[in-house]
Motif scaffolding. Structure first.
Motif, PDB file in Angstrom:
ATOM      1  N   UNK A   1      16.369 -11.737  24.654  1.00 32.36           N
ATOM      2  CA  UNK A   1      15.304 -12.421  23.667  1.00 32.36           C
ATOM      3  C   UNK A   1      14.000 -12.456  24.723  1.00 32.36           C
ATOM      4  N   UNK A   2      14.225 -12.488  25.896  1.00 31.33           N
ATOM      5  CA  UNK A   2      12.891 -12.179  26.963  1.00 31.33           C
ATOM      6  C   UNK A   2      12.241 -10.827  26.559  1.00 31.33           C
ATOM      7  N   UNK A   3      13.198  -9.980  26.538  1.00 31.58           N
ATOM      8  CA  UNK A   3      12.645  -8.583  26.506  1.00 31.58           C
ATOM      9  C   UNK A   3      12.035  -8.194  24.986  1.00 31.58           C
ATOM     10  N   UNK A   4      12.596  -8.754  23.935  1.00 32.40           N
ATOM     11  CA  UNK A   4      12.125  -8.724  22.712  1.00 32.40           C
ATOM     12  C   UNK A   4      10.713  -9.508  22.323  1.00 32.40           C
ATOM     13  N   UNK A   5      10.716 -10.561  23.045  1.00 33.51           N
ATOM     14  CA  UNK A   5       9.570 -11.248  22.867  1.00 33.51           C
ATOM     15  C   UNK A   5       8.242 -10.606  23.711  1.00 33.51           C
ATOM     16  N   UNK A   6       8.685 -10.143  24.879  1.00 37.05           N
ATOM     17  CA  UNK A   6       7.686  -9.214  25.475  1.00 37.05           C
ATOM     18  C   UNK A   6       7.070  -8.006  24.864  1.00 37.05           C
ATOM     19  N   UNK A   7       8.114  -7.324  24.098  1.00 34.98           N
ATOM     20  CA  UNK A   7       7.915  -6.268  23.269  1.00 34.98           C
ATOM     21  C   UNK A   7       7.035  -6.487  22.381  1.00 34.98           C
ATOM     22  N   UNK A   8       7.124  -7.626  21.630  1.00 36.26           N
ATOM     23  CA  UNK A   8       6.714  -7.913  20.441  1.00 36.26           C
ATOM     24  C   UNK A   8       5.115  -8.234  20.540  1.00 36.26           C
ATOM     25  N   UNK A   9       4.925  -8.899  21.771  1.00 37.58           N
ATOM     26  CA  UNK A   9       3.573  -9.347  22.327  1.00 37.58           C
ATOM     27  C   UNK A   9       2.935  -8.302  22.930  1.00 37.58           C
ATOM     28  N   UNK A  10       3.467  -7.544  23.611  1.00 35.91           N
ATOM     29  CA  UNK A  10       2.829  -6.412  24.291  1.00 35.91           C
ATOM     30  C   UNK A  10       2.736  -5.059  23.469  1.00 35.91           C
ATOM     31  N   UNK A  11       3.439  -4.907  22.445  1.00 32.17           N
ATOM     32  CA  UNK A  11       3.182  -3.747  21.611  1.00 32.17           C
ATOM     33  C   UNK A  11       2.466  -4.081  20.422  1.00 32.17           C
ATOM     34  N   UNK A  12       2.656  -5.233  20.020  1.00 34.07           N
ATOM     35  CA  UNK A  12       2.153  -5.784  18.761  1.00 34.07           C
ATOM     36  C   UNK A  12       2.996  -5.570  17.407  1.00 34.07           C
ATOM     37  N   UNK A  13       4.237  -5.418  17.491  1.00 33.11           N
ATOM     38  CA  UNK A  13       5.005  -5.048  16.537  1.00 33.11           C
ATOM     39  C   UNK A  13       5.167  -6.347  15.549  1.00 33.11           C
ATOM     40  N   UNK A  14       5.603  -6.222  14.441  1.00 31.09           N
ATOM     41  CA  UNK A  14       5.834  -7.466  13.556  1.00 31.09           C
ATOM     42  C   UNK A  14       6.978  -8.253  13.839  1.00 31.09           C
ATOM     43  N   UNK A  15       6.961  -9.439  13.801  1.00 31.24           N
ATOM     44  CA  UNK A  15       8.105 -10.318  14.175  1.00 31.24           C
ATOM     45  C   UNK A  15       9.163 -10.062  13.197  1.00 31.24           C
ATOM     46  N   UNK A  16      10.454 -10.036  13.466  1.00 33.92           N
ATOM     47  CA  UNK A  16      11.781  -9.966  12.797  1.00 33.92           C
ATOM     48  C   UNK A  16      11.777 -11.152  11.739  1.00 33.92           C
ATOM     49  N   UNK A  17      12.466 -10.817  10.592  1.00 30.72           N
ATOM     50  CA  UNK A  17      12.680 -11.976   9.596  1.00 30.72           C
ATOM     51  C   UNK A  17      13.305 -13.188  10.221  1.00 30.72           C
ATOM     52  N   UNK A  18      13.201 -14.419   9.649  1.00 31.85           N
ATOM     53  CA  UNK A  18      13.922 -15.405  10.192  1.00 31.85           C
ATOM     54  C   UNK A  18      15.707 -15.017   9.999  1.00 31.85           C
ATOM     55  N   UNK A  19      16.097 -15.419  10.992  1.00 31.86           N
ATOM     56  CA  UNK A  19      17.719 -15.101  10.806  1.00 31.86           C
ATOM     57  C   UNK A  19      18.100 -13.788  11.274  1.00 31.86           C
ATOM     58  N   UNK A  20      17.128 -12.929  11.827  1.00 36.71           N
ATOM     59  CA  UNK A  20      17.245 -11.561  12.014  1.00 36.71           C
ATOM     60  C   UNK A  20      16.792 -11.375  13.723  1.00 36.71           C
ATOM     61  N   UNK A  21      16.586 -12.245  14.263  1.00 36.00           N
ATOM     62  CA  UNK A  21      15.871 -12.269  15.494  1.00 36.00           C
ATOM     63  C   UNK A  21      16.799 -11.635  16.691  1.00 36.00           C
TER      64      UNK A  21
END
Length: 55
Positions: free
Chosen positions: A6-26
């Motif tokens: 979860x930490x890696x994913x959150x950092x990647x989302x913020x750092x690279x700027x990709x779209x957040x996954x849909x609710x339930x797919x996190x």
């Protein structure tokens, strides 16, 4: 405390700027992102070792 994926994913989302996954797919997205990043690092290290051996 959050999971490592979860930490890696959150950092990647913020750092690279990709779209957040849909609710339930996190969770699925976190595992996919972490696996992809680890695989990329392993391939880079393997290529470095391979090229170092060729010198």
């Amino acid at each position: 405390m959050k999971r490592l994926t979860d930490l890696v994913s959150e950092g990647f989302i913020w750092g690279v700027g990709i779209t957040r996954p849909r609710p339930g797919q996190e969770r699925r997205a976190a595992i996919y992102i972490t696996t992809t990043l680890i695989a990329s690092v392993l391939v880079a290290v393997a290529m470095f070792i391979f090229l170092l051996g060729r010198l």
